[in-house]
Design a protein around this motif. Structure first.
Motif, PDB file in Angstrom:
ATOM      1  N   LEU A  47       0.519  -1.255   0.017  1.00 46.33           N
ATOM      2  CA  LEU A  47      -0.210  -0.498   0.263  1.00 46.33           C
ATOM      3  C   LEU A  47       0.899   1.263  -0.055  1.00 46.33           C
ATOM      4  O   LEU A  47       1.707   1.282   1.023  1.00 46.33           O
ATOM      5  CB  LEU A  47      -0.373  -0.301   1.285  1.00 46.33           C
ATOM      6  N   PRO A  48       0.413   1.824  -0.979  1.00 48.91           N
ATOM      7  CA  PRO A  48       1.862   3.522  -1.383  1.00 48.91           C
ATOM      8  C   PRO A  48       1.053   3.882   0.106  1.00 48.91           C
ATOM      9  O   PRO A  48       0.104   3.681   1.131  1.00 48.91           O
ATOM     10  CB  PRO A  48       0.437   3.564  -2.570  1.00 48.91           C
ATOM     11  N   LYS A  49       2.363   4.678   0.931  1.00 48.20           N
ATOM     12  CA  LYS A  49       2.095   5.882   1.503  1.00 48.20           C
ATOM     13  C   LYS A  49       1.089   6.951   1.824  1.00 48.20           C
ATOM     14  O   LYS A  49       0.565   7.373   0.743  1.00 48.20           O
ATOM     15  CB  LYS A  49       2.843   6.946   2.196  1.00 48.20           C
ATOM     16  N   SER A  50       0.302   7.381   2.727  1.00 51.44           N
ATOM     17  CA  SER A  50      -0.652   8.555   2.661  1.00 51.44           C
ATOM     18  C   SER A  50       0.082   9.778   2.483  1.00 51.44           C
ATOM     19  O   SER A  50       1.450   9.612   2.814  1.00 51.44           O
ATOM     20  CB  SER A  50      -1.304   8.218   4.303  1.00 51.44           C
ATOM     21  N   PRO A  51      -1.256  10.464   1.853  1.00 47.59           N
ATOM     22  CA  PRO A  51      -3.118  10.651   1.873  1.00 47.59           C
ATOM     23  C   PRO A  51      -2.607   9.553   0.389  1.00 47.59           C
ATOM     24  O   PRO A  51      -2.218  10.340  -0.886  1.00 47.59           O
ATOM     25  CB  PRO A  51      -2.591  11.706   1.574  1.00 47.59           C
ATOM     26  N   LYS A  52      -3.774   9.232   0.786  1.00 49.82           N
ATOM     27  CA  LYS A  52      -3.929   8.498  -0.942  1.00 49.82           C
ATOM     28  C   LYS A  52      -6.121   8.156   0.036  1.00 49.82           C
ATOM     29  O   LYS A  52      -6.068   8.132   0.795  1.00 49.82           O
ATOM     30  CB  LYS A  52      -4.010   6.864  -0.960  1.00 49.82           C
ATOM     31  N   LYS A  53      -6.922   8.313  -1.366  1.00 53.21           N
ATOM     32  CA  LYS A  53      -7.764   7.988  -1.248  1.00 53.21           C
ATOM     33  C   LYS A  53      -8.330   6.570  -1.691  1.00 53.21           C
ATOM     34  O   LYS A  53      -8.022   5.985  -3.111  1.00 53.21           O
ATOM     35  CB  LYS A  53      -8.793   9.263  -2.134  1.00 53.21           C
ATOM     36  N   ILE A  54      -8.844   6.355  -0.558  1.00 59.48           N
ATOM     37  CA  ILE A  54      -9.317   4.612  -0.528  1.00 59.48           C
ATOM     38  C   ILE A  54     -10.483   4.546  -0.501  1.00 59.48           C
ATOM     39  O   ILE A  54     -10.939   4.771  -0.033  1.00 59.48           O
ATOM     40  CB  ILE A  54      -8.889   3.558   0.035  1.00 59.48           C
ATOM     41  N   LEU A  55     -10.796   3.537  -1.244  1.00 59.11           N
ATOM     42  CA  LEU A  55     -12.413   2.039  -1.204  1.00 59.11           C
ATOM     43  C   LEU A  55     -11.874   0.890  -0.383  1.00 59.11           C
ATOM     44  O   LEU A  55     -10.911   0.657  -1.455  1.00 59.11           O
ATOM     45  CB  LEU A  55     -13.047   2.549  -2.815  1.00 59.11           C
ATOM     46  N   ASP A  56     -13.242   0.673   0.295  1.00 59.03           N
ATOM     47  CA  ASP A  56     -13.070  -0.593   0.816  1.00 59.03           C
ATOM     48  C   ASP A  56     -14.600  -0.833   0.094  1.00 59.03           C
ATOM     49  O   ASP A  56     -15.028  -0.500   0.907  1.00 59.03           O
ATOM     50  CB  ASP A  56     -12.739  -0.379   2.235  1.00 59.03           C
ATOM     51  N   ALA A  57     -14.596  -1.167  -0.627  1.00 57.36           N
ATOM     52  CA  ALA A  57     -15.655  -2.257  -1.512  1.00 57.36           C
ATOM     53  C   ALA A  57     -15.934  -3.941  -1.046  1.00 57.36           C
ATOM     54  O   ALA A  57     -14.977  -4.708  -0.825  1.00 57.36           O
ATOM     55  CB  ALA A  57     -15.063  -2.241  -2.553  1.00 57.36           C
ATOM     56  N   GLY A  58     -16.839  -3.834  -0.222  1.00 62.27           N
ATOM     57  CA  GLY A  58     -17.957  -5.140   0.486  1.00 62.27           C
ATOM     58  C   GLY A  58     -16.870  -4.728   1.883  1.00 62.27           C
ATOM     59  O   GLY A  58     -16.624  -5.630   2.758  1.00 62.27           O
ATOM     60  N   CYS A  59     -16.938  -3.582   3.028  1.00 63.55           N
ATOM     61  CA  CYS A  59     -16.407  -3.995   4.250  1.00 63.55           C
ATOM     62  C   CYS A  59     -16.633  -4.077   4.840  1.00 63.55           C
ATOM     63  O   CYS A  59     -15.685  -4.711   6.012  1.00 63.55           O
ATOM     64  CB  CYS A  59     -16.069  -2.120   4.648  1.00 63.55           C
ATOM     65  N   GLY A  60     -17.852  -4.704   5.021  1.00 63.09           N
ATOM     66  CA  GLY A  60     -18.871  -5.465   6.029  1.00 63.09           C
ATOM     67  C   GLY A  60     -18.646  -4.104   7.405  1.00 63.09           C
ATOM     68  O   GLY A  60     -18.039  -3.363   7.562  1.00 63.09           O
ATOM     69  N   ALA A  61     -18.273  -5.200   8.220  1.00 67.66           N
ATOM     70  CA  ALA A  61     -18.144  -4.400   9.998  1.00 67.66           C
ATOM     71  C   ALA A  61     -16.685  -4.943  10.142  1.00 67.66           C
ATOM     72  O   ALA A  61     -16.290  -5.767  11.243  1.00 67.66           O
ATOM     73  CB  ALA A  61     -18.962  -5.171  10.828  1.00 67.66           C
ATOM     74  N   SER A  62     -15.846  -4.717   9.382  1.00 68.78           N
ATOM     75  CA  SER A  62     -14.311  -4.763   9.646  1.00 68.78           C
ATOM     76  C   SER A  62     -13.430  -3.286  10.397  1.00 68.78           C
ATOM     77  O   SER A  62     -14.037  -2.477   9.982  1.00 68.78           O
ATOM     78  CB  SER A  62     -13.920  -5.013   8.274  1.00 68.78           C
ATOM     79  N   LEU A  63     -12.907  -3.750  10.585  1.00 68.71           N
ATOM     80  CA  LEU A  63     -11.954  -2.918  11.482  1.00 68.71           C
ATOM     81  C   LEU A  63     -11.240  -2.129  10.252  1.00 68.71           C
ATOM     82  O   LEU A  63     -10.852  -0.981  10.160  1.00 68.71           O
ATOM     83  CB  LEU A  63     -10.864  -3.422  12.610  1.00 68.71           C
ATOM     84  N   LEU A  64     -10.745  -2.605   9.349  1.00 65.61           N
ATOM     85  CA  LEU A  64      -9.747  -2.422   8.023  1.00 65.61           C
ATOM     86  C   LEU A  64      -9.975  -0.914   7.796  1.00 65.61           C
ATOM     87  O   LEU A  64      -8.830  -0.036   7.610  1.00 65.61           O
ATOM     88  CB  LEU A  64     -10.499  -3.034   6.912  1.00 65.61           C
ATOM     89  N   PRO A  65     -11.186  -0.530   7.797  1.00 64.82           N
ATOM     90  CA  PRO A  65     -11.613   1.382   7.101  1.00 64.82           C
ATOM     91  C   PRO A  65     -11.361   2.226   8.560  1.00 64.82           C
ATOM     92  O   PRO A  65      -9.903   3.252   8.103  1.00 64.82           O
ATOM     93  CB  PRO A  65     -13.382   1.523   7.017  1.00 64.82           C
ATOM     94  N   SER A  66     -10.967   1.523   9.203  1.00 61.25           N
ATOM     95  CA  SER A  66     -10.943   2.261  10.808  1.00 61.25           C
ATOM     96  C   SER A  66      -8.937   2.579  11.256  1.00 61.25           C
ATOM     97  O   SER A  66      -8.848   3.729  10.849  1.00 61.25           O
ATOM     98  CB  SER A  66     -11.074   1.618  12.301  1.00 61.25           C
ATOM     99  N   PHE A  67      -8.437   1.078  10.479  1.00 63.54           N
ATOM    100  CA  PHE A  67      -7.260   1.084  10.820  1.00 63.54           C
ATOM    101  C   PHE A  67      -6.629   1.975   9.869  1.00 63.54           C
ATOM    102  O   PHE A  67      -5.649   2.396   9.825  1.00 63.54           O
ATOM    103  CB  PHE A  67      -6.863  -0.569  11.434  1.00 63.54           C
ATOM    104  N   LEU A  68      -6.803   2.006   8.160  1.00 61.15           N
ATOM    105  CA  LEU A  68      -6.512   2.929   7.700  1.00 61.15           C
ATOM    106  C   LEU A  68      -6.618   4.404   7.816  1.00 61.15           C
ATOM    107  O   LEU A  68      -5.965   5.237   7.657  1.00 61.15           O
ATOM    108  CB  LEU A  68      -6.998   2.665   5.948  1.00 61.15           C
ATOM    109  N   ILE A 125      -6.786   3.974  -4.636  1.00 64.21           N
ATOM    110  CA  ILE A 125      -6.568   2.675  -4.410  1.00 64.21           C
ATOM    111  C   ILE A 125      -8.027   1.954  -4.250  1.00 64.21           C
ATOM    112  O   ILE A 125      -9.137   2.751  -3.193  1.00 64.21           O
ATOM    113  CB  ILE A 125      -5.542   2.748  -3.438  1.00 64.21           C
ATOM    114  N   THR A 126      -8.408   1.193  -4.512  1.00 63.75           N
ATOM    115  CA  THR A 126      -9.535   0.005  -3.970  1.00 63.75           C
ATOM    116  C   THR A 126      -9.384  -1.433  -3.234  1.00 63.75           C
ATOM    117  O   THR A 126      -8.552  -1.847  -3.809  1.00 63.75           O
ATOM    118  CB  THR A 126     -10.183   0.391  -5.553  1.00 63.75           C
ATOM    119  N   ILE A 127     -10.039  -1.439  -2.481  1.00 63.50           N
ATOM    120  CA  ILE A 127      -9.376  -2.942  -2.003  1.00 63.50           C
ATOM    121  C   ILE A 127     -10.838  -3.863  -2.061  1.00 63.50           C
ATOM    122  O   ILE A 127     -12.276  -3.036  -1.441  1.00 63.50           O
ATOM    123  CB  ILE A 127      -9.078  -2.328  -0.241  1.00 63.50           C
ATOM    124  N   CYS A 128     -10.817  -4.964  -1.969  1.00 62.12           N
ATOM    125  CA  CYS A 128     -11.762  -5.697  -2.457  1.00 62.12           C
ATOM    126  C   CYS A 128     -11.990  -6.750  -1.805  1.00 62.12           C
ATOM    127  O   CYS A 128     -10.758  -7.930  -1.939  1.00 62.12           O
ATOM    128  CB  CYS A 128     -12.508  -5.389  -3.246  1.00 62.12           C
TER     129      CYS A 128
END
Length: 215
Positions: A47-68, A125-128
């Motif tokens: 993952l490139p260093k921030s700042p980057k605009k990221i889409l977490d597609a199909g995130c569910g109730a995950s901590l990943l968006p919070s972590f990012l 960046i998009t994450i699925c």
């Protein structure tokens, strides 16, 4: 890169520490199952260093968006969360609760991956993660993910020696099915398959938009 291709143990440790401090134990007693650690490490290692605009597609109730978001990324998280859709891991209320408890700022949207409410190349960046297998028309879904992505597209999914058909909830992918239903549609959308650092534990593929030299 976020971790400058550092040792995998450092990446794993950072993920586990965040989950531990948050006290997130919905999926298992340790707070995060091995498959999720492997998926998140796969993404974070490239993952490139921030700042980057990221889409977490199909995130569910995950901590990943919070972590990012905690790492300085501009994050949008989207999932269907339909009342009759059992493919989402966790409900919308859980996702909102995680955002509130973590005190991180990111956007949560209810939407369909087959018709994403975003402009072309809106996200760097998009994450699925483990989502494509839950969508009846997976080929259309990956094309839609490619449409909204400017640079990098991370996709993870379950694999098997023999592909299984969609049964109303999920499917698995053989090598041939992966090429036919994921790789080819994304390449035809203007991306190229590039090497990543973590491949074990189910399918993990990283794509980069061809001709895009953004770091």
């Amino acid at each position: 890169m976020l971790y400058d291709h550092g040792k995998r143990e450092i990446v794993d440790g950072d993920i586990k520490e965040y989950w531990k401090n948050f006290g997130y134990t919905r999926h298992c007693s340790n707070g995060l199952p091995a498959c999720r650690i492997s998926e998140y490490t796969f993404i974070l290692m490239d993952l490139p260093k921030s700042p980057k605009k990221i889409l977490d597609a199909g995130c569910g109730a995950s901590l990943l968006p919070s972590f990012l978001a905690s790492k300085g990324y501009d994050v949008t998280a989207i999932d269907r969360w339909a009342g009759t859709d059992r493919s989402c891991e966790g409900c919308l209320e859980e996702a909102l609760e995680i955002r509130e408890k973590s005190k991180q700022k990111y956007i949560i949207i209810v939407g369909d991956l087959l018709k994403l409410p975003f402009m072309e190349r809106e996200f760097d960046i998009t994450i699925c993660n483990s989502t494509i297998e839950h969508i009846p028309d997976d080929i259309s879904a990956v094309k839609e993910l490619a449409r909204v992505t400017k640079d990098l597209l991370f996709i993870t999914f379950p694999t098997a020696q023999n592909a299984t058909k969609y049964d109303g909830r999920t499917r698995s992918y053989s090598v041939n099915a992966t090429i036919r239903q994921i790789v080819i549609p994304i390449i035809e959308s203007g991306f190229k398959l590039i090497p990543a650092h973590i491949f074990e534990y189910d399918g993990k593929i990283l794509f980069k938009r061809a001709g895009n030299e953004t770091k």
